[in-house]
Design a protein around this motif. Structure first.
Motif, mmCIF file in Angstrom:
data_model
loop_
_atom_site.group_PDB
_atom_site.id
_atom_site.type_symbol
_atom_site.label_atom_id
_atom_site.label_comp_id
_atom_site.label_asym_id
_atom_site.label_seq_id
_atom_site.Cartn_x
_atom_site.Cartn_y
_atom_site.Cartn_z
ATOM 1 N N GLY A 317 102.487 -30.022 -18.067
ATOM 2 C CA GLY A 317 103.707 -29.223 -18.051
ATOM 3 C C GLY A 317 104.398 -29.291 -16.707
ATOM 4 N N ALA A 318 103.625 -29.559 -15.648
ATOM 5 C CA ALA A 318 104.200 -29.601 -14.306
ATOM 6 C C ALA A 318 103.399 -30.551 -13.432
ATOM 7 N N VAL A 319 104.062 -31.064 -12.416
ATOM 8 C CA VAL A 319 103.444 -31.828 -11.337
ATOM 9 C C VAL A 319 103.708 -31.057 -10.057
ATOM 10 N N VAL A 320 102.667 -30.837 -9.254
ATOM 11 C CA VAL A 320 102.821 -30.095 -8.005
ATOM 12 C C VAL A 320 102.497 -31.016 -6.838
ATOM 13 N N ILE A 321 103.405 -31.059 -5.864
ATOM 14 C CA ILE A 321 103.180 -31.804 -4.631
ATOM 15 C C ILE A 321 102.728 -30.811 -3.578
ATOM 16 N N SER A 322 101.463 -30.905 -3.205
ATOM 17 C CA SER A 322 100.843 -29.969 -2.281
ATOM 18 C C SER A 322 100.361 -30.727 -1.055
ATOM 19 N N GLY A 323 99.957 -29.993 -0.032
ATOM 20 C CA GLY A 323 99.394 -30.675 1.121
ATOM 21 C C GLY A 323 99.528 -29.913 2.418
ATOM 22 N N ALA A 324 98.897 -30.463 3.434
ATOM 23 C CA ALA A 324 98.905 -29.853 4.769
ATOM 24 C C ALA A 324 100.111 -30.340 5.559
ATOM 25 N N LEU A 325 101.283 -30.116 4.990
ATOM 26 C CA LEU A 325 102.539 -30.579 5.570
ATOM 27 C C LEU A 325 103.545 -29.437 5.577
ATOM 28 N N PRO A 326 104.560 -29.495 6.454
ATOM 29 C CA PRO A 326 105.573 -28.434 6.461
ATOM 30 C C PRO A 326 106.255 -28.295 5.107
#
Length: 382
Positions: A317-326
């Motif tokens: 249903g969704a794609v999430v772009i996550s990470g240790a970035l601003p």
């Protein structure tokens, strides 16, 4: 933290399938009156009353105030997940420091702590974690309730299909192929869940109210020191046959440019920036905007096929772009990938997933680790 022998290290909370179904409905839909719960779940009123009374006795659900009037009789009182039903801790190791987070049963982060730590021995990690958890328990009254377990997120893939034995990054070599649940559990004396850091991040992203309330399946990419991913399928973690689902780092060999935070640090250093950690990228957003924009363009192009492959196989249903970035960098990557998908899917009539940028940042990994015991206790196995 030790409370018993190794053989006694089992989750303290054992729930029935009807109890789990009710908890998941409340987690996804929010506070709901019993009558509406019964309708949504196909239960009769008597069964619903009995099961919710059991959950209430366990401290896992609570009644909330309601302004809604029914015209006559008692107003419909909504039930909700009760954070005081228990707490769990999550930990992860970074080069030079150890990070800890505590969440309540509702999944709300209660605190985030870190201490300097450089020893690569997993036993020393467990001892340092035990000492710090004891100190936190002594300091915070809310942690006197039921402890549900400890999740540990690690940067390594599973060996022989065993989630507790992993091949780690080079600086964690003493952890390689070690029985981590036994090593950590013997020192800490508590139930321990070992998860890959990308999988942990996926769990944290899925438990965000705006995600869990809207989608059953989600694909999460986490860009940090490396690049990883995790899959939630039908509200549960999808581990894969060998427990390495989401090991997308294999698509981007380490000898070339990669869609990772460390790769962005390298480019910033080559452009003259004095940077030693991912947390310093935020201070370079203006002075090195051109470098960061060019990197984001390249990374979006790199991630396109990984995202597309995940979409066509999982149908999330969704794609999430996550990470240790601003946050602005994550927002930019999500916008670029959304534009790529929109252009490619022109004329495609089926529904396509929404692409979201995470708001958790680097905390996603340790929050997900803390959620691992709660998820293991409450997940509905298909």
């Amino acid at each position: 933290m030790k409370t018993g022998t190794r053989t006694a290290l089992r989750p303290e909370l054992l729930l029935s399938e009807p109890q789990k179904r009710i908890l998941w409905h409340l987690r996804a839909a929010g506070p709901t009156p019993r009558v509406h719960l019964a309708e949504a779940m196909g239960m009769n009123g008597a069964t619903m009353t009995r099961v919710t009374q059991q959950l209430s006795a366990l401290g896992l659900v609570e009644e909330r105030d309601s302004d809604a009037a029914t015209g006559r009789g008692r107003p419909m009182i909504p039930l909700a997940i009760c954070g005081r039903g228990g707490w769990s801790a999550g930990a992860t190791l970074h080069p030079g420091w150890l990070e800890i987070t505590v969440v309540d049963f509702a999944g709300t982060p209660l605190l985030r702590d870190s201490i300097p730590f450089t020893d690569p021995d997993p036993r020393m990690f467990a001892r340092a974690l035990d000492t710090q958890l004891r100190a936190l328990v002594a300091q915070h009254g809310f942690m006197r309730g039921k402890f549900l377990g400890l999740g540990v997120a690690v940067p390594g893939y599973a060996l022989q299909g065993d989630r507790n034995r992993r091949k780690m990054v080079d600086w964690m070599a003493p952890w390689n192929d070690a029985p981590l649940d036994e090593i950590l559990g013997d020192v800490l004396g508590v139930p321990v869940w070992i998860e890959n850091d990308g999988t942990a991040a996926a769990l944290a992203e899925y438990y965000r109210p705006q995600i869990v309330g809207a989608y059953r399946s989600v694909l999460v990419f986490f860009l940090g020191h490396g690049v990883g991913a995790g899959l939630i399928a039908e509200r549960d973690l999808f581990p894969g046959e060998h427990r390495n689902a989401g090991e997308v780092g294999r698509l981007f060999p380490g000898h070339g440019p990669r869609p990772s935070g460390i790769d962005l640090m390298r480019e910033l250093k080559e452009a003259g920036a004095a940077i030693t950690s991912l947390s310093e990228i935020a201070g370079l957003l203006e002075s090195h905007a051109a470098v960061i924009e060019a990197w984001a363009d390249r990374v979006a192009a790199q991630l396109e096929q990984a995202v597309l492959s995940g979409i066509v196989w999982l149908d999330p249903g969704a794609v999430v772009i996550s990470g240790a970035l601003p946050q602005s960098v994550l927002d930019g990557l999500a916008t670029r990938l959304d534009a790529i998908n929109t252009a490619r899917d022109r004329g495609y009539l089926a529904a396509t997933p929404q692409i979201h940028a995470s708001t958790l940042g680097s905390a996603a990994v340790v929050i997900g680790a803390a959620l691992a015991p709660i998820h293991a206790i409450t997940a509905i196995r298909m």
